[in-house]
Structure formats: structure tokens, C-alpha cells
Design an enzyme around this catalytic site. Structure first.
Site, PDB file in Angstrom:
ATOM      1  N   ARG A 190     -44.866 -21.754  57.473  1.00 13.94           N
ATOM      2  CA  ARG A 190     -44.606 -22.567  58.666  1.00 13.94           C
ATOM      3  C   ARG A 190     -43.255 -22.193  59.267  1.00 13.94           C
ATOM      4  O   ARG A 190     -42.494 -21.443  58.677  1.00 13.94           O
ATOM      5  CB  ARG A 190     -44.642 -24.050  58.314  1.00 13.94           C
ATOM      6  N   ASN A 206     -41.503 -30.552  63.347  1.00 16.95           N
ATOM      7  CA  ASN A 206     -41.162 -31.032  62.013  1.00 16.95           C
ATOM      8  C   ASN A 206     -39.946 -30.280  61.507  1.00 16.95           C
ATOM      9  O   ASN A 206     -39.962 -29.053  61.403  1.00 16.95           O
ATOM     10  CB  ASN A 206     -42.333 -30.798  61.043  1.00 16.95           C
ATOM     11  N   GLU A 207     -38.892 -31.019  61.266  1.00 17.09           N
ATOM     12  CA  GLU A 207     -37.670 -30.475  60.665  1.00 17.09           C
ATOM     13  C   GLU A 207     -37.163 -29.219  61.371  1.00 17.09           C
ATOM     14  O   GLU A 207     -37.196 -28.120  60.817  1.00 17.09           O
ATOM     15  CB  GLU A 207     -37.876 -30.215  59.170  1.00 17.09           C
ATOM     16  N   GLU A 254     -39.320 -39.207  55.709  1.00 17.97           N
ATOM     17  CA  GLU A 254     -39.847 -38.761  54.415  1.00 17.97           C
ATOM     18  C   GLU A 254     -38.857 -39.197  53.341  1.00 17.97           C
ATOM     19  O   GLU A 254     -37.731 -38.688  53.277  1.00 17.97           O
ATOM     20  CB  GLU A 254     -39.997 -37.236  54.402  1.00 17.97           C
ATOM     21  N   GLU A 284     -47.800 -26.817  48.660  1.00 22.46           N
ATOM     22  CA  GLU A 284     -47.080 -27.967  48.104  1.00 22.46           C
ATOM     23  C   GLU A 284     -47.885 -28.739  47.065  1.00 22.46           C
ATOM     24  O   GLU A 284     -47.732 -29.961  46.943  1.00 22.46           O
ATOM     25  CB  GLU A 284     -46.622 -28.874  49.246  1.00 22.46           C
TER      26      GLU A 284
HETATM   27  C1  GAL Z   1     -40.048 -31.703  53.986  1.00 16.87           C
HETATM   28  C2  GAL Z   1     -41.163 -31.404  54.990  1.00 16.87           C
HETATM   29  C3  GAL Z   1     -42.523 -31.833  54.497  1.00 16.87           C
HETATM   30  C4  GAL Z   1     -42.703 -31.378  53.088  1.00 16.87           C
HETATM   31  C5  GAL Z   1     -41.618 -31.972  52.231  1.00 16.87           C
HETATM   32  C6  GAL Z   1     -41.728 -31.628  50.767  1.00 16.87           C
HETATM   33  O1  GAL Z   1     -38.975 -30.856  54.147  1.00 16.87           O
HETATM   34  O2  GAL Z   1     -40.920 -32.019  56.215  1.00 16.87           O
HETATM   35  O3  GAL Z   1     -43.504 -31.286  55.332  1.00 16.87           O
HETATM   36  O4  GAL Z   1     -42.668 -29.993  53.056  1.00 16.87           O
HETATM   37  O5  GAL Z   1     -40.371 -31.489  52.681  1.00 16.87           O
HETATM   38  O6  GAL Z   1     -41.466 -30.304  50.556  1.00 16.87           O
END
Ligand code: GAL
Length: 685
Positions: free
Chosen positions: A114, A152-153, A317, A366
Site C-alpha cells: 500500500r 490512510n496514514e 486506531e 497483517e
Molecule cells: C496502522 C494502519 C492500519 C494497520 C495497522 C496495524 O498503521 O493504519 O491499516 O496497518 O497500522 O499495522
């Protein structure tokens, strides 16, 4: 910089990150109902699901999420909808490889993970705008949607972009900033090593060069450019969403990562900032065996940074389980830690806490990033803890919207943040000093804010703090120097460390005695300076009979004004022994301290003691160093939050009667906090 002060949420709410596309549809309804039973009121969805709404270029399909949103509306679940631009589809990257980000040597980052796109591709901007337009137009009025997450991020995975589009956009950025090649050559000191440009076509984003010697001024502008590019890409999307969202719905993005001015990103594009908090990284990256590291408690430093962007923020998150993408092996949160970390976020100002993720993925990169539920979908201790957290959040609801109170401020600005990414000296100094300052403030229960300086920062914003520390503000401008001087004159206390005022806005060293533009305020100057090399013994300074380490770097100071008083001198076996290391100068109603070293735990706690700043809430309670405190205020009401990060129980002593909000009981005197336990007290009535 205008900061959004009001909370987006009326009460503290819990959420989770849900991926309907990862599960059989038969699980959707039981999942949502189970969430609601456990106190989860909101799910974030769709942020990586471009293919589900545009399976082929220009062909838009909405059924999948319509079906999910229908269900959400039926069961009463609120939704935050993500725009999918962090993961462009394969059809897109295959047809338009120019949207891909490139390595510094030009090799493209291909499909398969990604964040492989670049912000500046006109094609990517066009296709992103189209999908966001479609999503906004179609889903914008859905009653269950309460907010939108953009991408996202931003800048996670990489903060460096070297595609051809980036070079074109970088040239435009520089033309706008400098107007002419002469100015660019001056700002970049291009005469050094014969780098002068005679045509804009010769100017690139940094490219592969021999060794590590790329022009530092080019790097500094490049990071400024990456920041601009990020904000522009986010704004492209937020401007579109604004046309479609319902009144009251919010736009956010989740972070926080480097090479972007998060304050301006928030001001220009968002209603609220959300942060992704993974304190368990401390047990992977930190040194758990070392007693002096604060491990997961260090996440309070990130939260302090987030709070400076947005005092009442959300956690998009919040870590719920063991972390572990491919190549990472992290322990599972211990019983109580999930609650502790959620309370850490709430203590610092989060009014929304959303757990990553509902259930662990059974496939994909993941598979070891664990959610609330494990693969087996059975009840577990994390779900029990979530239930307890829900009860807890309901019990402490009255703290929602209260403000974090900090008498101490850490001054920062993006010119210096970016310069410290480029300049190894600056980077090492600031990293050591900020860590030590944070740790010392934590251990002495001195709540601290980060305060960002902008050209438009007002004196009123600074006057909220009794003491401000600018550890190594190398880049100094006239207007910031004036602002700091006014703060001091009107009664503030400013502490500056080594190399402050060393550079100008282009990152050139000033040809003047340091601290440069601040020298007339500090009434001091630097005679000599040196690193304390790896082979050197630490250099102490003597202050009122105490011997304190002066860190990684020493400036030999001179008092240069009538009001300048030498407080401490270097000592030990060093050629500048006996020379000034710390100078205090009275100016107007306030004072300024010039310290020649990098901040160590010892020097910070000595300074806090000297200023009567350590334990500023000591009249409320006696707290062991192992626990963090937060004080929150809403009108007349004040709250004390205590967090125990350790496995061992900790004893605290409440010096006044308080109400324990969990059980509504009056308490005073000794209270024991069990492992990872937190307490929330109403102080006054
Ligand atoms: C964050 C991300 C999520 C997932 C999570 C755990 O950085 O926004 O999509 O990847 O970490 O790794």
C-alpha cells in the site's frame, strides 16, 4: 495558527475498524450486534476498498457498501467512511504507472502493498478526485455516516517521493518560493561544490548521489515540499467531500507521521484530527530491560503532539492486540494494558477511541496484527476488557470536553522540525533533549504541552504557560524572536539550549554571535562549542553544589549583559572547566535561561526545582514516579487522572477528598493502584 478547540464528540465514544470485505456477509450482522453489546457505537470502514466501488476505470458500483450501510442503519451503528486512495487498484497502476512512487534511484514501487502512489501525479489526482466525488455523491447523505476519513496514514511507510511528477511539482514549488534561479542558487548555497543551476530543467528532487552529501538546503526545501504535497492531496479530497457531507458530519485523517505540517493539514482540510496509537511498539523497538525507558508511557509524548494539533481529538486506531506484520513479533498486551492505553488516550484529550481491529485477518500482510477478536471469533479477555472499558467510559463521561492543563510548554516549529530531519547535528541534539525533557517532566508529574510557533502565533497563546522550553531552535526568524522577547518581558520564563539561533530560514549558519537573533534577549553569547565525543567523559556542570551532566554538546557561554547571571559552570577535567554553562537573565517581568548543553534528566529536574515547577499539582496528591498524572478542567470542575504503567501495584496518597468516578465514592488518603490500573477523580465536589 487557528486550532479547533471544540470537541467533535458530545461524549466519549468507542469504535472499531471493520473490514466488511474481509468477511463472509453472514458475519456482518452478528458482528455489529456484538459490537453494540460491548459498547462500540461506531465503525470505520472502506479505507482500502477502491475495487469494490470502481472495479474498472469509470465503472462505479455501490451495492456492496449500500448493503453494509443498510445493515448499519437497521441495527443502529454509526459509520466513518474512508476514501480509498492509500491503495490504488491494480487496473489503475498497470494502466498509469506514472501514479507510482519511485525510489530515489528512479525504480518504481510496484503494486503489491500500500501507499505506493505519489501525491503529485496529475493522473492520480484526477482519478482520486473522481472516486471521492462518486463516494461523496452516493453515500454522503446516508444517515448512519457520521464522518469521513481521508486516505490512510499520510506519510506512513514512506515520506520520500521521487517520481517524475514530484520533480515537476518540486520545480513549481521552488519557482513560487524563490521566483528566480538566482534566488534559488542563493538559498541553496549552490556555489558550494559548483551546484549552481542555469535552467529550471536542471533542478530535481534529491537524486541518488555519491555518499551522503546531498545539499542540505535542497533537502530542507524538499521536506517542505513533501509537506505541501501531502496537504494539497488531502485538500483535493476534503474540498470534494465538503460538497456532499451532511451538516455535522466530520472530515478527518489518521496519523501522525513526519514530513508534514499536521497543524496546517488540520486547519486547511479537516474538522478533527485522529491518531493511531500503538504503545506496544515500545516492547518491540524499546529496550524493555532498561529501567529508565518509559516504554508504553512514551506514547503520551505522541499524544501531547496530537493535542497540540487538536486539543479534543480521536483515536482512529487504538491497539487492541499483539502487533506483527511480516517481520515483527510483538507481545500480546498484558491483562489491563488495553484499558490502560485507552485511558492514556482519554487522559490526553481523546473523546473517541476506536480499536484496531474488530477481528484479526485470516489472510494478507497483517495476519498477525491482532484485533479484539482472534481468528476463532470466541469470547476472550480482550472482549471482557472492552466491556469493562465501556462501563468505565460511561462512569467518567463528565470529563468529556474538559481541557488538559499543562503549566510547561515545549516550543517547536516546522522549520526546525524539518531541519532536524536533514541536519544530523540538529537531529541528534533535539532527539536527546526532547526525550529527556519529556521523561523528566513525566517523572516529576509536570504536565507538558507542545506549542507550535507560526508567524501568526499570538502572545496570548504563549502566556498560558509559566515556562516554555525551546531546546534547540536552530532556525530563528525576526518575528519569532520578537514574540519570545515579548513573552519574557511580560512575565514568561523561557529556557533555550545549545545552538539556538544558529541558522536562518534557509538553514544557513548566521554570521553573528549565537544565539543570533535571541542574543539581545539572553544577554549571553557562545564563545566556543564542541560535541562530547564517544571517547570523552561526560561533562558535568556545577550548580549550587549539585553536579549535573550537560549532555551531548557543550557551548561555552559568556554573560554579555548587566542582568545576565551565571548560574552554573562546567567542571571536571575539560579545557573549559570553570566557564559558564547556564546563564539566567532577567528581562522585564520575566526571565530567560541560556543553557549550553543538551537537556538531561538531571538538568531538567534541577531547572524545574529551581523554578518551583516540579510536582505542580503536588497539593492534590503524592504520586510515585511510576505513575503518570493528567489534570483536566471544565469550567469550575477539575479532574485528576492517575495511570499506573507497571506490573507492580503503586500506592498514591490523595491529600484532599475527591470523588472516584468509577464508583462515585468519596476518597482521601492512601489508595493502591493495581497493575496497569488507572483512576479518575473529580477534585472539587
Ligand atoms: C496502522 C494502519 C492500519 C494497520 C495497522 C496495524 O498503521 O493504519 O491499516 O496497518 O497500522 O499495522
Amino acid at each position: 495558527m487557528e486550532i479547533k478547540q471544540k470537541s467533535t464528540w458530545e461524549k466519549v465514544e468507542l469504535g472499531t475498524c471493520y473490514y466488511p470485505e474481509h468477511w463472509d456477509k453472514s458475519l456482518w450482522e452478528p458482528d455489529l450486534r456484538r459490537m453494540l453489546e460491548h459498547g462500540i457505537t461506531t465503525v470505520r470502514i472502506a479505507e482500502f476498498a477502491w475495487n469494490l466501488t470502481e472495479p474498472e476505470e469509470g465503472v462505479y458500483t455501490f451495492d456492496f457498501f449500500d448493503e453494509f450501510l443498510d445493515l448499519a442503519e437497521r441495527v443502529g451503528m454509526k459509520v466513518i467512511f474512508g476514501t480509498p486512495t492509500a491503495t490504488p487498484p491494480a487496473w489503475l497502476t498497470e494502466k498509469y504507472p506514472e501514479v507510482l512512487n519511485a525510489r530515489r534511484d528512479g525504480v518504481l514501487y510496484r503494486h503489491g502493498t500500500r501507499r505506493h502512489y505519489n501525491y503529485n501525479s496529475k493522473k492520480y489526482q484526477e482519478l482520486s478526485a473522481k472516486i471521492v466525488e462518486q463516494l461523496g455523491a452516493h453515500y454522503g447523505k446516508r444517515p448512519c455516516i457520521v464522518g469521513w476519513q481521508i486516505d490512510n496514514e499520510f506519510n506512513c511507510e514512506t515520506q520520500q517521493f521521487y517520481s517524475e511528477s514530484d520533480t515537476i511539482a518540486f520545480r513549481e514549488f521552488l519557482q513560487e518560493r524563490y521566483g528566480s534561479l538566482e534566488e534559488l542558487n542563493r538559498a541553496w548555497g549552490a556555489v558550494f561544490w559548483n551546484q549552481s543551476y542555469t535552467d529550471w530543467a536542471q533542478v530535481y528532487v534529491p537524486r541518488t548521489t555519491y555518499g551522503d552529501g546531498t545539499n542540505p538546503h535542497q533537502w530542507l526545501d524538499y521536506i517542505r515540499f513533501v509537506s505541501e504535497s501531502t496537504i494539497r492531496f488531502c485538500k483535493l479530497q476534503s474540498d470534494i467531500l465538503r460538497k456532499y457531507i451532511k451538516p455535522g458530519d466530520f472530515i478527518t485523517t489518521n496519523g501522525m507521521f513526519g514530513s508534514v505540517d499536521n497543524h496546517r493539514l488540520t486547519r486547511d482540510c479537516l474538522d478533527v484530527y485522529t491518531y493511531d496509537s500503538y504503545p506496544n511498539f515500545a516492547y518491540v523497538w524499546g529496550d524493555p530491560k532498561h529501567n529508565n525507558t518509559l516504554l508504553d508511557r512514551k506514547w503520551s509524548r505522541h499524544l501531547m503532539e496530537v493535542r497540540s494539533v487538536c486539543p479534543h481529538f480521536g483515536i482512529m486506531e487504538q491497539q487492541a492486540g499483539a502487533g506483527g506484520s511480516v517481520g515483527m513479533d510483538a507481545p500480546a498486551p498484558k491483562p489491563g494494558q488495553m484499558m490502560l492505553w485507552a485511558m492514556q488516550s482519554i487522559a490526553h484529550g481523546a473523546d473517541y477511541v476506536s480499536f484496531f481491529r474488530w477481528r484479526t485477518a485470516t489472510f494478507g500482510t497483517e495476519i498477525y496484527w491482532h484485533g479484539l477478536l482472534d481468528y476463532d471469533n470466541l469470547p476472550n479477555r480482550k472482549m471482557d476488557e472492552l466491556k469493562k472499558l465501556h462501563a468505565r467510559v460511561e462512569a467518567i463521561q463528565e470529563i468529556a470536553g474538559s481541557d488538559y492543563v499543562a503549566p510547561l510548554g515545549l516550543l517547536k516549529d516546522y522549520d526546525n522540525v524539518f531541519d532536524s530531519q536533514v541536519d544530523a547535528w540538529h537531529g541528534k541534539l533535539i532527539s536527546a533533549s526532547e526525550t529527556e525533557l519529556f521523561v523528566a517532566a513525566q517523572l516529576s508529574h509536570t504536565p507538558m504541552d507542545t506549542v507550535y510557533l507560526y508567524e501568526g502565533t499570538s502572545l496570548e497563546e504563549l502566556k498560558k504557560y509559566r515556562v516554555l522550553v525551546l531546546p534547540h531552535g536552530e532556525i530563528m526568524t525576526e518575528s519569532k524572536a520578537r514574540l519570545l522577547e515579548n513573552y519574557v518581558r511580560q512575565g514568561g520564563c523561557l529556557i533555550v539550549g545549545a545552538r539556538t539561533g544558529q541558522k536562518d530560514i534557509d538553514g544557513h549558519c548566521v554570521m553573528a554571535p549565537v544565539p543570533g537573533l535571541l542574543a539581545s534577549l539572553t544577554q549571553s553569547s557562545v564563545k566556543e562549542f564542541t560535541w562530547i565525543g564517544p571517547g570523552d567523559d561526560p561533562v558535568p556542570m556545577e550548580w549550587n553544589g549539585r553536579s549535573l551532566e550537560t549532555g551531548l554538546f557543550n557551548e561555552v557561554l559568556t554573560a554579555a549583559g548587566e542582568e545576565a547571571k551565571v548560574l552554573a559552570r562546567y567542571n571536571g577535567d575539560i579545557w573549559y572547566t570553570g566557564e559558564p554553562a547556564l546563564i539566567e537573565t532577567k528581562v522585564g517581568d520575566g526571565k530567560v535561561f541560556h543553557f549550553g548543553g543538551t537537556f538531561t534528566r538531571g538538568t531538567v529536574s534541577a531547572l524545574l526545582d529551581y523554578l518551583g515547577m516540579a510536582e505542580p499539582f503536588g497539593e492534590l496528591a503524592q504520586i510515585p514516579a511510576e505513575c503518570e498524572i493528567a489534570v483536566r478542567r471544565k469550567g469550575e470542575k477539575e479532574y485528576l487522572i492517575v495511570l499506573n504503567y507497571g506490573k507492580k501495584p503503586q500506592e498514591i496518597f490523595l491529600k484532599q477528598p475527591m470523588v472516584d468516578l468509577d464508583n462515585r465514592c468519596d476518597v482521601e488518603g492512601t489508595v493502591v493502584l493495581g497493575s496497569y490500573e488507572t483512576k479518575v477523580y473529580r477534585i472539587n465536589g
